[in-house]
Scaffold this active site. Structure first.
Site, PDB file in Angstrom:
ATOM      1  NE  ARG A  27       6.731  -8.779  -5.452  1.00  0.00           N
ATOM      2  CZ  ARG A  27       7.298  -6.930  -5.605  1.00  0.00           C
ATOM      3  NH1 ARG A  27       7.076  -6.022  -4.786  1.00  0.00           N
ATOM      4  NH2 ARG A  27       5.864  -7.321  -5.751  1.00  0.00           N
ATOM      5  CG  ASN A 103       1.952 -10.797  -7.637  1.00  0.00           C
ATOM      6  OD1 ASN A 103       3.163  -9.541  -7.136  1.00  0.00           O
ATOM      7  ND2 ASN A 103       1.900 -10.554  -6.495  1.00  0.00           N
ATOM      8  CE  LYS A 487      10.576  -4.210  12.284  1.00  0.00           C
ATOM      9  NZ  LYS A 487       9.623  -3.237  12.220  1.00  0.00           N
ATOM     10  CD  GLU A 490       8.402  -7.416  11.266  1.00  0.00           C
ATOM     11  OE1 GLU A 490       7.798  -6.936  10.171  1.00  0.00           O
ATOM     12  OE2 GLU A 490       9.085  -6.535  12.033  1.00  0.00           O
ATOM     13  CE  LYS A 605      11.311  -4.322   2.441  1.00  0.00           C
ATOM     14  NZ  LYS A 605      10.983  -3.606   4.384  1.00  0.00           N
TER      15      LYS A 605
HETATM   16  C1  G6P Z   1       4.500  -6.341   5.558  1.00  0.00           C
HETATM   17  C2  G6P Z   1       6.314  -5.857   5.964  1.00  0.00           C
HETATM   18  C3  G6P Z   1       6.287  -4.504   7.000  1.00  0.00           C
HETATM   19  C4  G6P Z   1       5.705  -2.919   6.593  1.00  0.00           C
HETATM   20  C5  G6P Z   1       4.568  -3.419   5.981  1.00  0.00           C
HETATM   21  C6  G6P Z   1       3.401  -2.783   5.603  1.00  0.00           C
HETATM   22  O1  G6P Z   1       3.969  -6.182   6.570  1.00  0.00           O
HETATM   23  O2  G6P Z   1       6.688  -6.691   5.971  1.00  0.00           O
HETATM   24  O3  G6P Z   1       7.718  -4.640   7.304  1.00  0.00           O
HETATM   25  O4  G6P Z   1       6.008  -2.935   7.101  1.00  0.00           O
HETATM   26  O5  G6P Z   1       4.879  -4.511   5.185  1.00  0.00           O
HETATM   27  O6  G6P Z   1       4.301  -2.483   4.385  1.00  0.00           O
HETATM   28  P1  G6P Z   1       4.874  -1.088   3.294  1.00  0.00           P
HETATM   29  O7  G6P Z   1       5.122  -1.267   2.757  1.00  0.00           O
HETATM   30  O8  G6P Z   1       2.730  -0.146   3.345  1.00  0.00           O
HETATM   31  O9  G6P Z   1       5.283   0.181   4.438  1.00  0.00           O
END
Ligand code: G6P
Length: 610
Positions: A27, A103, A487, A490, A605
């Protein structure tokens, strides 16, 4: 974004908090800290570290916190203030009597900070969070719960909080307003955490704290109150998640493990949702009559989930003949979307906690639209705030780069589109049969690609030196190009662009020379020949081509420097298969470059702030 863990019990809190915090590291991981009320003198001891939890763990070996059975801890993804030790949580008030972890975002922190500064409170950090500790201290009249309640009423924004005090060695207070927080109920011990996997080895009895609720926890029990201070009842859920689903199980990284889980996730989904030629969408909560009334669909999502939504648009429009508009959630919420009672909004989110997607859903519901979500995390905020929810049940996704959640979202979108097409009478039974037969072949097709792991790793390594990548696809595989590029950037940090191949000549072709690699998604389809023309244009300009092509296509070998073959499946379903080599290419390039695959820099994440 940011992980919180708190413990009150009869055991030493330090190892429990540290262990749970490690499971929340996905997180955010730019700094961390842990604070414990000493059993002996009730003084609060605090340790912080910059960087990952391993740094904190190493520091604690030389500077242990001592014994204490009440504590809070935090792993941070910086919003206000750099990722330094001083900005790391937990934060003290000036008297060091109160300690908080937070948070989320406090929107009116500056106003509160100015007010408290005038009253003589000294601020040490640049964070918005520190105001909470001082505010609690300012409002404290001997009752910790009351001071937190009053503070929360004054805070604006979205947040989850954990609070302890040296005056109350028998209390852990938790509050939630917009950011996820769960309570774990144990024997003579209780926990708070940002999500369930953090404490899965300790208890499976979970209470999902709701927005506006404040919990007062002792070693013996938990009481929950609303913002007005009225006691509320709560439900204890027994979660059945397996512990091994949050462990690497011999894989080098969570991302690789999750890529490998895809055949299982998809076959489980299709087995439970396809009954003969019927699609069973339990949780949808819309009857056939309701589905018939839908006049248009709006999809909202972020990141990878947005790419799944793009594929969904092609599929729903094709199979159900309903116009589908798609927006990234952060754009949707700030424009004036034309939606009404006959619009169905589909929110797609792995975590179900993405702040922008939640805001988009609230906006849509306020305008009278029905909202269904495609979501992975059971009991998440999105699931609770939607009229219906289609769970993907892909299991916890720990790698920051989303893989199995994406293919599961695609699987669910196909099922939904078929169902809608059937209800709207736009699909002939023979076509339904073909698609269903095709879907059932997908898990095996994905397994076949996974067997090419060594070859894909070799191709990835051989191309890992390129400083720029283009990903091209057409039609339903245009979103695959976007996802492949996402991908790669990232986890490899290589600039990568995804484009509809037809747009090549409108700009991106200017990038092509012998120093660029271009990944072309070119399965057999109606646009195959057009893709081949694009490939030739790239070759003419010396670009290096990696082609993702259909098994048995020998022609492509003449045009591409590397070819990765995917099994031939029903044309419309290729995105769910074509993305797998793209995931593996990104993975192996990241490994070749020595990057932290599961915890790439600057990312988190779950993006729980705007
Ligand atoms: C972040 C993550 C991505 C994800 C996006 C949306 O950017 O790194 O991997 O696709 O959030 O997240 P969610 O939980 O809404 O699919």
């Amino acid at each position: 974004m940011c992980g919180i863990v708190g413990y009150i019990g009869d055991k030493n809190a330090q190892p429990i908090l540290l262990n749970a915090l490690k499971r929340l590291e996905y997180r955010g991981y730019d700094s961390c800290g842990i604070g414990i009320v000493a059993d002996k003198n009730h003084k609060i001891n605090l340790r912080k570290a910059q960087g990952k939890i391993q740094n904190l763990s190493n520091f604690l070996k030389d500077h242990p916190l001592g014994s204490g059975s009440l504590g809070i801890s935090h792993t941070r993804w910086a919003t206000h203030g750099k990722p330094t030790k001083v900005n790391a949580h937990p934060h003290f008030d000036s008297s060091k009597k109160f300690l908080i972890v937070h948070n989320g975002i406090i929107e009116n922190y500056q106003e509160i900070k100015d007010f408290l500064k005038e009253k003589g409170y000294k601020f040490l950090s640049e964070t918005d969070s520190e105001v909470i500790a001082h505010l609690i201290s300012f409002l404290y009249r001997g009752n910790l719960l009351q001071a937190v309640q009053e503070s929360v009423r004054k805070l604006r924004g979205s947040f989850a909080l954990g609070v302890i005090s040296s005056d109350h060695p028998d209390r852990l207070i938790a509050a939630r307003l917009g950011s996820p927080l769960i309570i774990g109920i144990g024997k003579k011990e209780n926990f708070i955490a940002s999500d369930v996997p953090a404490i899965l080895d300790k208890t499976r009895k979970i209470v999902y704290l709701k927005d506006g609720e404040i919990a007062e926890m002792t070693r013996k029990g938990v009481s929950i109150f609303d913002l007005a201070g009225k006691k509320v009842s709560y439900k204890i859920h027994q979660v059945s998640l397996k512990l091994d689903s949050v462990q690497k199980e011999g894989f080098a990284h969570f991302m690789l493990k999750e890529i490998y889980e895809q055949p299982k996730v998809l076959s489980r989904m299709f087995a439970s949702r396809i009954k003969g030629s019927k699609i069973v969408l339990d949780g949808l909560s819309l009857k056939d009559g309701d589905l018939q009334k839908i006049k248009d669909i709006v999809i909202v999502a972020c990141g990878t989930a947005y790419h799944a939504g793009l594929v969904g648009k092609y599929v729903i429009e094709d199979l159900a003949r309903i116009p589908v508009l798609i927006d990234v959630s952060s754009e949707f919420r700030y424009r004036t979307p034309i939606i009404d009672k006959k619009t169905l909004v589909i929110a797609i989110s792995q975590s179900g906690e993405t702040a922008d997607t939640l805001a988009a859903v609230r906006e849509a519901r306020a305008k009278g639209a029905k909202v269904i979500s495609i979501c992975n995390v059971v009991g998440s905020s999105l699931a609770r705030e939607s009229d219906g929810v289609l769970y993907t049940h892909a299991g916890p996704e720990i790698g920051v780069a989303s893989t199995k959640a994406y293919t599961a979202q695609l699987g669910m979108l196909y099922l939904f589109a078929v169902k809608l097409g059937m209800v709207k009478k736009k699909l002939k039974p023979s076509k339904v049969k073909d698609i269903v037969r095709g879907l059932k072949k997908v898990p095996n097709a994905v397994s076949q690609i996974l067997k090419l792991k060594t070859k894909i790793a070799k191709v990835a390594k051989a191309n890992s030196h390129f400083g720029c990548f283009l990903f091209l696809g057409r039609n339903i595989n245009f979103p695959s190009a976007l996802e492949g590029a996402l991908k790669l950037k990232e986890i490899s940090y290589i600039p990568a662009e995804g484009y509809a191949a037809g747009e090549m000549k409108h700009g991106p072709i200017a990038l092509i020379d012998e120093y660029r690699a271009v990944v072309c998604i070119v399965p057999r389809s109606d646009t195959y020949e057009k893709m081949i023309s694009n490939i030739q244009e790239i070759r003419a300009r010396k670009g290096k081509i990696i082609a993702i092509a259909s098994e048995g296509d020998d022609v492509i070998k003449q045009h591409a420097n590397n070819v990765i073959y995917i099994p031939s499946i029903y044309k419309m379903l290729t995105p769910i298969v074509a993305v797998v080599p793209l995931q593996l290419i990104a993975y192996y390039i990241s490994v070749a470059r020595g990057n932290d695959v599961d915890q790439p820099r600057n990312l988190a994440k779950s993006v729980t702030v705007e």
